[in-house]
Design a protein around this motif. Structure first.
Motif, PDB file in Angstrom:
ATOM      1  N   UNK A  36      -4.941  24.945 -16.425  1.00 22.93           N
ATOM      2  CA  UNK A  36      -5.187  25.941 -15.381  1.00 22.93           C
ATOM      3  C   UNK A  36      -4.641  27.282 -15.853  1.00 22.93           C
ATOM      4  N   UNK A  37      -5.476  28.054 -16.514  1.00 20.55           N
ATOM      5  CA  UNK A  37      -5.080  29.378 -16.957  1.00 20.55           C
ATOM      6  C   UNK A  37      -6.313  30.276 -16.977  1.00 20.55           C
ATOM      7  N   UNK A  38      -6.171  31.466 -17.531  1.00 25.60           N
ATOM      8  CA  UNK A  38      -7.278  32.419 -17.519  1.00 25.60           C
ATOM      9  C   UNK A  38      -8.477  31.929 -18.310  1.00 25.60           C
ATOM     10  N   UNK A  39      -8.252  31.065 -19.285  1.00 23.94           N
ATOM     11  CA  UNK A  39      -9.324  30.618 -20.170  1.00 23.94           C
ATOM     12  C   UNK A  39     -10.019  29.357 -19.686  1.00 23.94           C
ATOM     13  N   UNK A  40      -9.301  28.494 -18.954  1.00 23.86           N
ATOM     14  CA  UNK A  40      -9.887  27.216 -18.586  1.00 23.86           C
ATOM     15  C   UNK A  40      -9.242  26.618 -17.351  1.00 23.86           C
ATOM     16  N   UNK A  41     -10.042  25.898 -16.590  1.00 23.28           N
ATOM     17  CA  UNK A  41      -9.578  25.082 -15.467  1.00 23.28           C
ATOM     18  C   UNK A  41     -10.207  23.714 -15.629  1.00 23.28           C
ATOM     19  N   UNK A  42      -9.376  22.697 -15.783  1.00 23.96           N
ATOM     20  CA  UNK A  42      -9.871  21.344 -16.026  1.00 23.96           C
ATOM     21  C   UNK A  42      -9.167  20.395 -15.072  1.00 23.96           C
ATOM     22  N   UNK A  43      -9.955  19.650 -14.308  1.00 25.78           N
ATOM     23  CA  UNK A  43      -9.455  18.765 -13.262  1.00 25.78           C
ATOM     24  C   UNK A  43      -9.889  17.350 -13.575  1.00 25.78           C
ATOM     25  N   UNK A  44      -9.005  16.404 -13.305  1.00 27.26           N
ATOM     26  CA  UNK A  44      -9.307  14.996 -13.547  1.00 27.26           C
ATOM     27  C   UNK A  44      -8.899  14.186 -12.324  1.00 27.26           C
ATOM     28  N   UNK A  45      -9.812  13.384 -11.792  1.00 28.09           N
ATOM     29  CA  UNK A  45      -9.508  12.447 -10.715  1.00 28.09           C
ATOM     30  C   UNK A  45      -9.639  11.036 -11.265  1.00 28.09           C
ATOM     31  N   UNK A  46      -8.746  10.149 -10.852  1.00 29.84           N
ATOM     32  CA  UNK A  46      -8.697   8.811 -11.441  1.00 29.84           C
ATOM     33  C   UNK A  46      -8.812   7.731 -10.378  1.00 29.84           C
ATOM     34  N   UNK A  47      -9.331   6.581 -10.810  1.00 33.36           N
ATOM     35  CA  UNK A  47      -9.367   5.381  -9.977  1.00 33.36           C
ATOM     36  C   UNK A  47      -9.114   4.182 -10.874  1.00 33.36           C
ATOM     37  N   UNK A  85       0.859  -1.180   0.000  1.00 34.26           N
ATOM     38  CA  UNK A  85       0.000   0.000   0.000  1.00 34.26           C
ATOM     39  C   UNK A  85       0.894   1.228   0.000  1.00 34.26           C
ATOM     40  N   UNK A  86       0.635   2.162  -0.911  1.00 31.77           N
ATOM     41  CA  UNK A  86       1.469   3.349  -1.004  1.00 31.77           C
ATOM     42  C   UNK A  86       0.603   4.554  -1.350  1.00 31.77           C
ATOM     43  N   UNK A  87       1.256   5.703  -1.506  1.00 30.13           N
ATOM     44  CA  UNK A  87       0.566   6.960  -1.786  1.00 30.13           C
ATOM     45  C   UNK A  87       0.845   7.411  -3.205  1.00 30.13           C
ATOM     46  N   UNK A  88      -0.207   7.831  -3.906  1.00 29.56           N
ATOM     47  CA  UNK A  88      -0.069   8.281  -5.285  1.00 29.56           C
ATOM     48  C   UNK A  88      -1.107   9.356  -5.547  1.00 29.56           C
ATOM     49  N   UNK A  89      -0.697  10.427  -6.209  1.00 29.79           N
ATOM     50  CA  UNK A  89      -1.605  11.512  -6.512  1.00 29.79           C
ATOM     51  C   UNK A  89      -2.628  11.076  -7.555  1.00 29.79           C
ATOM     52  N   UNK A  90      -3.916  11.158  -7.216  1.00 24.27           N
ATOM     53  CA  UNK A  90      -4.982  10.772  -8.132  1.00 24.27           C
ATOM     54  C   UNK A  90      -5.773  11.967  -8.655  1.00 24.27           C
ATOM     55  N   UNK A  91      -5.407  13.167  -8.228  1.00 30.15           N
ATOM     56  CA  UNK A  91      -6.077  14.380  -8.676  1.00 30.15           C
ATOM     57  C   UNK A  91      -5.125  15.146  -9.583  1.00 30.15           C
ATOM     58  N   UNK A  92      -5.503  15.313 -10.839  1.00 34.20           N
ATOM     59  CA  UNK A  92      -4.604  15.856 -11.857  1.00 34.20           C
ATOM     60  C   UNK A  92      -5.212  17.129 -12.454  1.00 34.20           C
ATOM     61  N   UNK A  93      -4.404  18.157 -12.568  1.00 35.30           N
ATOM     62  CA  UNK A  93      -4.828  19.400 -13.206  1.00 35.30           C
ATOM     63  C   UNK A  93      -4.404  19.335 -14.671  1.00 35.30           C
ATOM     64  N   UNK A  94      -5.364  19.251 -15.573  1.00 38.48           N
ATOM     65  CA  UNK A  94      -5.067  19.135 -16.998  1.00 38.48           C
ATOM     66  C   UNK A  94      -4.887  20.501 -17.658  1.00 38.48           C
TER      67      UNK A  94
END
Length: 243
Positions: free
Chosen positions: A33-44, A22-31
């Protein structure tokens, strides 16, 4: 979670390849992030498929015709088109890696939560399946889940509404995770949290909730206490009365 007030995405960071791995891994990803768009992706799901998909999106997918350029998250005109692009990348990555894993019994399934906004468009939240198809979160059911579902879903079903405030949504989301943690060792702290208000004048909140986070610790303790106190207020079953 996608109530009227905005968008809340929470992910844990625990990966589980067996009780001794069992370990730690970032599952929340910022695809984006600027003035025009913010897009977030979470994975499983499969980390290898997730990483392959993220690399494909970073490099860009092949043009759809000879006179067009590569397709990236940054060039999609709407969140719907972003969801199509992400779904295509996920399906491609899953297909490529599934060939390598054929006959091994290793699971190559991945599911995603994709949220954010493009330009002046509204906040959107999509649930993206391994095959690349997706559904949009709607006001009648203003949340979507991936990964371990069954322990935390009842709290979301009962307490999260389209008219819930962002404060309420964060509380409900964290309580959902707290309930899941108590019943499943494959889910655990730290949690990654992002809150995007529908009102563009309000700040975006990004936070990593660690094991010693004072608010989460108090929230968990208060929830447990209130559940036990509420039991005393509920009528006892009449069939337990002995004559």
């Amino acid at each position: 979670m996608r109530p009227k007030a905005g968008l809340v995405i929470i992910s844990d960071t625990r990966t589980n390849a067996g009780i001794d791995n069992i370990s730690t891994y970032n599952k929340l990803h910022i695809l984006a992030d600027d003035a025009d768009r913010l897009i977030i992706c979470a994975s499983a799901g499969s980390l290898s498929v997730t990483q392959a998909m993220l690399s494909m999106l970073a490099e860009g997918l092949d043009p759809q015709s000879e006179d067009t350029s590569i397709r990236t998250v940054a060039t999609m005109p709407t969140m719907f088109r972003v969801a199509q692009l992400v779904g295509e990348a996920l399906a491609n990555a899953r297909r490529d890696i599934a060939r390598t894993l054929h006959g091994t019994g290793i699971n190559a399934e991945v599911s995603l939560l994709l949220g954010g906004r493009v330009g002046e468009g509204p906040l959107m939240l999509y649930l993206v399946y391994s095959e690349g198809n997706f559904i949009e979160c709607q006001p009648d059911s203003p949340f979507a889940q991936i990964g371990e579902l069954k322990y935390g879903k009842p709290i979301l079903d009962r307490a999260l509404q389209w008219d819930s405030t962002l404060n309420e949504a964060v509380k409900v989301g964290l309580l959902s995770f707290d309930s899941t943690m108590r019943s499943n060792l494959s889910v655990g702290l730290p949690f990654d949290l992002i809150v995007v208000p529908a009102d563009r004048s309000e700040p975006i909140i990004r936070r990593r909730i660690m094991e010693n986070d004072a608010y989460f610790t108090q929230l968990s303790a208060d929830w447990g206490r209130l559940i036990n106190e509420s039991l005393q207020q509920i009528t006892d079953p009449p069939f337990m009365t002995l004559d």
